[in-house]
Enzyme design. Sequence first.
Site, mmCIF file in Angstrom:
data_model
loop_
_atom_site.group_PDB
_atom_site.id
_atom_site.type_symbol
_atom_site.label_atom_id
_atom_site.label_comp_id
_atom_site.label_asym_id
_atom_site.label_seq_id
_atom_site.Cartn_x
_atom_site.Cartn_y
_atom_site.Cartn_z
ATOM 1 C CE LYS A 88 -3.894 1.890 2.749
ATOM 2 N NZ LYS A 88 -4.689 1.696 3.989
ATOM 3 C CB SER A 143 -8.126 3.438 3.035
ATOM 4 O OG SER A 143 -7.245 2.811 3.950
ATOM 5 C CB SER A 173 -8.245 0.618 6.024
ATOM 6 O OG SER A 173 -8.979 1.816 5.961
#
Lengths: 492, 97, 489
Positions: free
Chosen positions: C82, C157, C181
């Site tokens: 990420k 996210s 997330s």
Amino acid sequence: MEYEAVIGLEVHVQLNTRSKMFTRVGTGFGQPPNTLTDPVVLGLPGALPVMNRDAIEKSIKVGLLLGCKIAEVCKWDRKNYFYPDMPKNYQISQFDQPICEGGEVEIEMPGENPAKMGAHRMVELTRIHLEEDVGKLTHYEQDSLVDYNRAGSPLLEIVSEPDMHSPDEVFAYLTSLRNSLVAAGISACDMEKGQLRCDANISVRPKGTTALGTKVEIKNLNTISGVRNGVEYEIRRQIRAIEEGTEIIQETRRWNPEQKYTTPMRTKEMAHDYRYFPDPDLMPVKIDEAWIDRVAKELPEKPFDKQRRYQEEMNLPYSATSSLCGDHLLCAYFEEATALAKSPTKTANWVVNDLLRELSQANKVDEFAEESNEAITPQSCPVSPQSLAELINLIEDGKLTNNVAKELFPEMFATGKTVSDLIKEKGLDQKSDDGEIEGICADAIANDSDAAEKFRGGKEGAINALKGAVMKATRGQANPKVVDETLRRLLS
Amino acid sequence: MSEDAPMDIDYVANLARIELSDEEKTTYQRQLGDVLKYFEKLQELEVDGVEPTAHAFPRHNVWDKDESKQGFSATEALKNAPQSRQDQVVVPKVIEE
Amino acid sequence: MSPDSPIFKTATELSADLTAGKISSVELTRAMIERVETVDEKVHAFLHLDQEDALAQAKASDERRSKGECLSPLDGIPVGLKDVISVKDQPLTAASKILENYRSPYDATVTVKLKEAGAVVAGRLNLDEFAMGSSTENSAYGPTRNPWDLERVPGGSSGGSSAAVAAREVPLSLGSDTGGSIRQPASLCGVVGMKPTYGMVSRYGLAAFASSLDQIGPFSTTVEDAALLLETISGHDPLDSTSFPKDIPSYSGELKNPAQPGVIGLPKEFFGPGMDDEVRAKVDQTIEHYRSLGYQTKEVSLPSTDLSIPVYYVIATAEASSNLARYDGIRYTSRSERAQNAIDVYAKSRGEGFGSEVKRRCLLGAYGLSSGYYDAYYLRAQKARTLIRQDFERVFKEVDAVLTPTAPTPAFKFGEKSEDPISMYLSDIYTISTNLAGLPGISVPCGFTQSGLPVGMQLIGQAFEESKLLNIAHAYDRDHLYGRQAPNL
Ligand SMILES: [Mg+2]
Ligand SMILES: [Zn+2]
């Protein structure tokens, strides 16, 4: 009307740790810009703080030295505000659980004259907390440059009660605080290097009243004389304002050391809303009895306690103790020398006059030098305490005249040679060989029968002429005591 | 905190140092008002005597010894800087607020 | 794409193939790059892929293996990160315009651990800007699409991390989980995603959203792979003061000795209205399966559940408003060209550089901490957080794990919730309290809706008991392996 000023100080002191408060990159002054940086110092994405145990221990030490209550648990908070010298735009500090509370600083006011001790009293402290320093901004015509080397250095904020009333008290407070902190070995407190910085909260009120006037905070008081001058100016400004009927507004003002006046920075309405909250990246600190006891064992003697001891135990004159006790290194030197020397008072005088003079000459900054060298301390100087003690003992034993000793000392300081080295080298062995002295004395009596007669006739002073002749003949190297004794024997 | 005291969006935007267009101000004023109304549940809660949780698993004295390590060179430190000079970060004139 | 292609294999299988010499890391990495080139135009899981760097790491791995110096089971296996996890000399945008030109000068601790394990650290994966969102629509570089339905969000996210694994662009990836997330996008994309206990994985090098809630965790297609990746990245880190000193067992090894079936708690507050019927049906089937395996199930109560969203948003936004203050246009973030003075630099750079959700949360967070509101918001939320923690402590005296749906609905359409912050915030309703309590949680795929959208179930475990949690999750997963089903792309 007469007015009284009420002054409280916030003093920031940089702790002399090797690494920063929340990361292990080095600390220091005068390094190339931005080289004492790492992800934590620069506040890069993902960087996280880790406490410096030594900085906490040093803070405990300061707290104990100043008689504070040490917190059982203290924690870290974020103080949020934006400024280009602050990489994260929050400062890790301590808000509602500081490491120390209370405490006091003993101060001495100036005496009638330098030989007289002035009045002593205690200035109350509110609290001491630990936080991180910011970077350094240099302002130019069009823009400013930021060096983050200083950012993140451990910084102790010592907050006093509004307990001082004159620029002299402020000066005395800062001097005393600095002496204690230096003696404790937690900071060099060099204001020029920004290791000690000061903000003052000042208000004035009619003398005899108790309500506090409107408080003004003065920033940028960055030298000890700057503090005195800035405080003095601000008190006068406020009194004038009251007398002229102008309102004093609660604000922050900046001291301008070149122009010598304060100018407004921000008013109460513009005051920051710091949004303090506990820093989620850090765990609290628990300080147990055992830790406090351990630190307490390492505490130095407080400078004023030491001064009293010198006066009481060694009978030193006040003026000598006051010169000694402002400098813990000089005290350490003195104590080492006096342990070996025969007279504490003479030792103190030699340290305070001769050693100090040579040190200050040696440390005089060469304005044109590229960079300043390490300062020479009593400990690193060429005359060891043993060597000074030897010199003093030779004088005490009547083996060296004071005048000759005074001449030799600068040479000892310059060369590192001992007094006996120099005496041998220069053939200065004092003529105390009885046979030789007796011959010279007899010659003197023979050459000045007039003086000899007068002395025999009861004129005590006449012996001085004979002594002078002997000293001249020996080029001052005869031991005056021996000369005196010999002349009297020969004349009797 | 509720409808009678709406969030002072200019004050908060200044605190957060975020420039907002007029349009944004209107939108955020409304949306954040809704969010705060939704948060009122929290205001009704009885929390007397409850200790706050700052850390899920609190510990104490997590620290390092005071040892200094090599940091960045000035070049590394300034590699991402929008503007630099003399190995330092350039900022437009700092004026006191 | 042939079903025998390495991209359809699990990391565990690939590890065996690499050891057996059936494939090289360079071949595997090439296959991955090709897959990204083929499908990422549609999915947009990647913000950046440094092919040269990935192949160099793969080559180094092959050389190690040829000398018999394999560093770990992950040696040679690509792992995507990420774009909030720092990798030295690689970009780190946090999907924000303000970090557009930033390259990290250092490695996050998880990155160091992956490199030490020989993994091929490859790819910067998309997210909601600064991890703020539940749909990946808040990326300044365009949204990621759900590989199962390109009209729908992948969740967020960590939407790039979940979609990249679901689309078989990487076998493994890392995300971060502050309020769900990792788990919510795993659920929406039909893969496994796990948030470890707070403190198990170092946060050093993770661009912080909410420091007291953030944890890094793995995405994979199976629970077995999640265990493998988790054991690689876990462990005490002296650079993170909130990291917990715990010995890390071999999670993947411990899966081979299944534990006795225990007790699973079903919190009644999580099975109320708001849950999609198809989601409920899949979760019910999962519960049935556990019963069939000999697990006992038990209704439990977490009475403070309805506080979790306000508590979470007060705490997370407050911490975020402070954490994001460093993105100011001064030292390393983009600077507004309109700035005339230092104050301008902040307000204009942040005004231009932040997207609308980030602005909204920074404003809310600053408000909740501001003078006069701290006690009513932040302090109250911290106290309520204690109540939420205590709920779980009570429940875990009776059960070994808590089972809930991961998200109330399957993947929703773009734009469906983006105009209404509260409805978006509610999509984290089942995951948020886990973060507030600091507990580990895992989302495991548990089937598909009639229209073919994945559904996930969540298991919440006791603090620091990831091994037990993985064991319970694996007991279900090995019998179904829904995560191994790949979307048609
Ligand atoms: Mg202050
Ligand atoms: Zn301070």
